[in-house]
Design a protein around this motif. Structure first.
Motif, PDB file in Angstrom:
ATOM      1  N   PHE A  21      61.811 -35.702  31.358  1.00  0.00           N
ATOM      2  CA  PHE A  21      61.711 -37.074  31.837  1.00  0.00           C
ATOM      3  C   PHE A  21      61.151 -37.973  30.737  1.00  0.00           C
ATOM      4  CE2 PHE A  21      59.480 -40.547  33.974  1.00  0.00           C
ATOM      5  CZ  PHE A  21      60.482 -41.034  34.785  1.00  0.00           C
ATOM      6  N   LEU A  49      61.066 -50.836  22.532  1.00  0.00           N
ATOM      7  CA  LEU A  49      59.681 -50.770  22.986  1.00  0.00           C
ATOM      8  C   LEU A  49      59.002 -49.580  22.327  1.00  0.00           C
ATOM      9  CD1 LEU A  49      60.418 -51.364  26.777  1.00  0.00           C
ATOM     10  CD2 LEU A  49      60.107 -53.042  24.962  1.00  0.00           C
ATOM     11  N   ARG A 100      47.667 -49.002  34.366  1.00  0.00           N
ATOM     12  CA  ARG A 100      47.942 -48.809  35.793  1.00  0.00           C
ATOM     13  C   ARG A 100      47.149 -47.643  36.354  1.00  0.00           C
ATOM     14  NH1 ARG A 100      53.854 -50.893  36.439  1.00  0.00           N
ATOM     15  NH2 ARG A 100      54.027 -52.050  34.495  1.00  0.00           N
ATOM     16  N   HIS A 139      58.333 -60.079  25.426  1.00  0.00           N
ATOM     17  CA  HIS A 139      58.221 -58.666  25.127  1.00  0.00           C
ATOM     18  C   HIS A 139      57.293 -57.963  26.115  1.00  0.00           C
ATOM     19  CE1 HIS A 139      58.585 -55.129  22.588  1.00  0.00           C
ATOM     20  NE2 HIS A 139      57.278 -54.951  22.693  1.00  0.00           N
ATOM     21  N   ALA A 152      58.975 -57.406  29.225  1.00  0.00           N
ATOM     22  CA  ALA A 152      59.940 -56.310  29.146  1.00  0.00           C
ATOM     23  C   ALA A 152      59.235 -54.966  29.320  1.00  0.00           C
ATOM     24  CB  ALA A 152      60.666 -56.355  27.808  1.00  0.00           C
ATOM     25  N   VAL A 153      58.082 -54.858  28.685  1.00  0.00           N
ATOM     26  CA  VAL A 153      57.316 -53.615  28.807  1.00  0.00           C
ATOM     27  C   VAL A 153      56.920 -53.397  30.257  1.00  0.00           C
ATOM     28  CG1 VAL A 153      55.170 -52.453  28.205  1.00  0.00           C
ATOM     29  CG2 VAL A 153      56.432 -53.702  26.453  1.00  0.00           C
ATOM     30  N   GLU A 154      56.453 -54.441  30.889  1.00  0.00           N
ATOM     31  CA  GLU A 154      56.055 -54.341  32.297  1.00  0.00           C
ATOM     32  C   GLU A 154      57.211 -53.855  33.158  1.00  0.00           C
ATOM     33  OE1 GLU A 154      53.005 -54.840  33.876  1.00  0.00           O
ATOM     34  OE2 GLU A 154      52.507 -54.594  31.753  1.00  0.00           O
ATOM     35  N   PHE A 201      59.914 -52.393  32.308  1.00  0.00           N
ATOM     36  CA  PHE A 201      60.341 -51.042  31.947  1.00  0.00           C
ATOM     37  C   PHE A 201      59.426 -50.021  32.614  1.00  0.00           C
ATOM     38  CE2 PHE A 201      60.335 -47.315  29.153  1.00  0.00           C
ATOM     39  CZ  PHE A 201      61.690 -47.040  29.115  1.00  0.00           C
ATOM     40  N   CYS A 202      58.136 -50.288  32.535  1.00  0.00           N
ATOM     41  CA  CYS A 202      57.179 -49.355  33.135  1.00  0.00           C
ATOM     42  C   CYS A 202      57.358 -49.275  34.645  1.00  0.00           C
ATOM     43  CB  CYS A 202      55.744 -49.764  32.791  1.00  0.00           C
ATOM     44  SG  CYS A 202      55.299 -49.407  31.076  1.00  0.00           S
ATOM     45  N   ASN A 203      57.664 -50.383  35.250  1.00  0.00           N
ATOM     46  CA  ASN A 203      57.910 -50.365  36.694  1.00  0.00           C
ATOM     47  C   ASN A 203      59.053 -49.416  37.015  1.00  0.00           C
ATOM     48  OD1 ASN A 203      55.934 -52.210  37.271  1.00  0.00           O
ATOM     49  ND2 ASN A 203      57.304 -53.983  37.230  1.00  0.00           N
ATOM     50  N   VAL A 235      60.128 -46.952  35.187  1.00  0.00           N
ATOM     51  CA  VAL A 235      59.707 -45.577  34.901  1.00  0.00           C
ATOM     52  C   VAL A 235      58.918 -45.021  36.075  1.00  0.00           C
ATOM     53  CG1 VAL A 235      58.158 -44.170  33.496  1.00  0.00           C
ATOM     54  CG2 VAL A 235      59.704 -45.798  32.397  1.00  0.00           C
ATOM     55  N   LEU A 236      58.009 -45.818  36.587  1.00  0.00           N
ATOM     56  CA  LEU A 236      57.176 -45.345  37.690  1.00  0.00           C
ATOM     57  C   LEU A 236      58.006 -45.078  38.938  1.00  0.00           C
ATOM     58  CD1 LEU A 236      53.968 -47.484  37.275  1.00  0.00           C
ATOM     59  CD2 LEU A 236      54.359 -45.068  36.747  1.00  0.00           C
ATOM     60  N   ASP A 295      61.170 -44.246  39.045  1.00  0.00           N
ATOM     61  CA  ASP A 295      61.940 -43.023  38.807  1.00  0.00           C
ATOM     62  C   ASP A 295      61.056 -41.788  38.945  1.00  0.00           C
ATOM     63  OD1 ASP A 295      64.140 -44.547  38.373  1.00  0.00           O
ATOM     64  OD2 ASP A 295      64.042 -44.451  36.181  1.00  0.00           O
ATOM     65  N   ALA A 296      59.901 -41.866  38.321  1.00  0.00           N
ATOM     66  CA  ALA A 296      58.980 -40.728  38.360  1.00  0.00           C
ATOM     67  C   ALA A 296      58.586 -40.415  39.799  1.00  0.00           C
ATOM     68  CB  ALA A 296      57.747 -41.014  37.521  1.00  0.00           C
ATOM     69  N   GLY A 297      58.312 -41.450  40.532  1.00  0.00           N
ATOM     70  CA  GLY A 297      57.918 -41.266  41.921  1.00  0.00           C
ATOM     71  C   GLY A 297      58.999 -40.563  42.713  1.00  0.00           C
ATOM     72  N   LEU A 337      51.911 -40.229  37.844  1.00  0.00           N
ATOM     73  CA  LEU A 337      51.622 -41.142  36.745  1.00  0.00           C
ATOM     74  C   LEU A 337      50.713 -40.486  35.715  1.00  0.00           C
ATOM     75  CD1 LEU A 337      51.532 -43.799  35.292  1.00  0.00           C
ATOM     76  CD2 LEU A 337      49.944 -44.673  37.016  1.00  0.00           C
ATOM     77  N   LEU A 353      52.436 -38.040  33.468  1.00  0.00           N
ATOM     78  CA  LEU A 353      53.330 -38.748  32.548  1.00  0.00           C
ATOM     79  C   LEU A 353      52.541 -39.296  31.376  1.00  0.00           C
ATOM     80  CD1 LEU A 353      55.869 -40.869  34.591  1.00  0.00           C
ATOM     81  CD2 LEU A 353      56.103 -38.613  33.549  1.00  0.00           C
ATOM     82  N   VAL A 354      51.474 -39.984  31.707  1.00  0.00           N
ATOM     83  CA  VAL A 354      50.644 -40.570  30.659  1.00  0.00           C
ATOM     84  C   VAL A 354      50.140 -39.471  29.721  1.00  0.00           C
ATOM     85  CG1 VAL A 354      48.476 -41.735  30.175  1.00  0.00           C
ATOM     86  CG2 VAL A 354      49.953 -42.569  31.998  1.00  0.00           C
TER      87      VAL A 354
END
Lengths: 130, 130
Positions: free
Chosen positions: A100, A113, A125, B93, B96-98, B100-102, B104-105, B107-109, B115, B118-119
């Motif tokens: 992933f 990014l 977060r 930018h 965009a990061v925000e 993107f992270c949303n 990702v979260l 999908d991961a969920g 989380l 992942l981190v």
DNA sequence: TGGATTGTACTATTCATATAGTACATTAGC
DNA sequence: GCTAATGTACTATATGAATAGTACAATCCA
């Protein structure tokens, strides 16, 4: 109709569609998200949801059946098998996290990014959550 | 011969080989791992290292060239371009990061990945660099 | 100048994937 | 028994990706 939409397809990832399905079901099983007896979306329904061909879904389900993770019955549906579901497979899970993250990094790279800013944002977060 | 082997190919990932190359170069650029002027492995060398066909490498390099991230010169090699870094809109930018992270979260969920793991995994890669 | 190195072009081929469309088999439930 | 829902089989087709092989072009460097 208790099946939850566990499967989502990324048409732009380059990963074969049938394989995305297989992987996601396996992962959902290993994380306990799909439990023995859980019913998968029907072939036709998933095809509609994911906007892919029913044949492609069927192929994925058949592979899962052959590998023993689900049991498929015509006219009834496709269900997670009882004891193949082995208690959460740690190795598989770690592998899933790895893969992933690989995908995340690839996507991020394409968007320009950086890894560090991703980590930073995600970390925020973590601490935010109470 | 200062080029570092930034690119590794996963033959079993399902992701097209040329695309793995492109993505990894983009990522390496965005993280600063590859800096302007850095030389990529030669087409033939990467083909050998990754055990793939030179045509496939060439295709990837050509795409990177067209998109302006590298400059390729026959007889010389392929190099990261100077200021593709365009003065960027910081606000946009971060947004965009925000976003993107949303994604990702989400999908991961859906996959049942937490989380924190992942981190952790992503952080490992930050420190791994050299 | 000449050779080595680098990337490119081209053709052909093979294979996997995905799709469309149709028909069929099995099961559940009325 | 009938009908609807489910999964399956089959054929055909299109496309993308990767490969092999060969030849060529540009560049560097001794």
């Amino acid at each position: 109709m208790l099946e939850t939409a566990v499967i989502s397809i990324d048409h732009s990832s380059g990963v074969p569609l049938y394989r995305q399905i297989v992987d996601q079901v396996l992962l959902a099983v290993s994380t306990g998200r799909l439990k023995p007896g859980s019913r998968l979306q029907t072939v036709r329904q998933l095809a509609i949801d994911a906007q892919i061909n029913p044949n492609t879904v069927s192929r994925a389900y058949r592979e899962l059946d052959i590998r023993g993770f689900v049991r498929t019955r015509r006219g009834t549906g496709t269900f997670i098998v009882g004891d193949k579901g082995v208690a959460r497979d740690e190795a598989r899970h770690r592998e899933a996290v790895e893969q992933f993250c690989n995908q995340v990094l690839a996507d991020a790279g394409r968007l320009g990014l950086s890894l560090s800013e991703l980590v930073a944002s995600l970390q925020d977060r973590l601490t935010e959550r109470r």
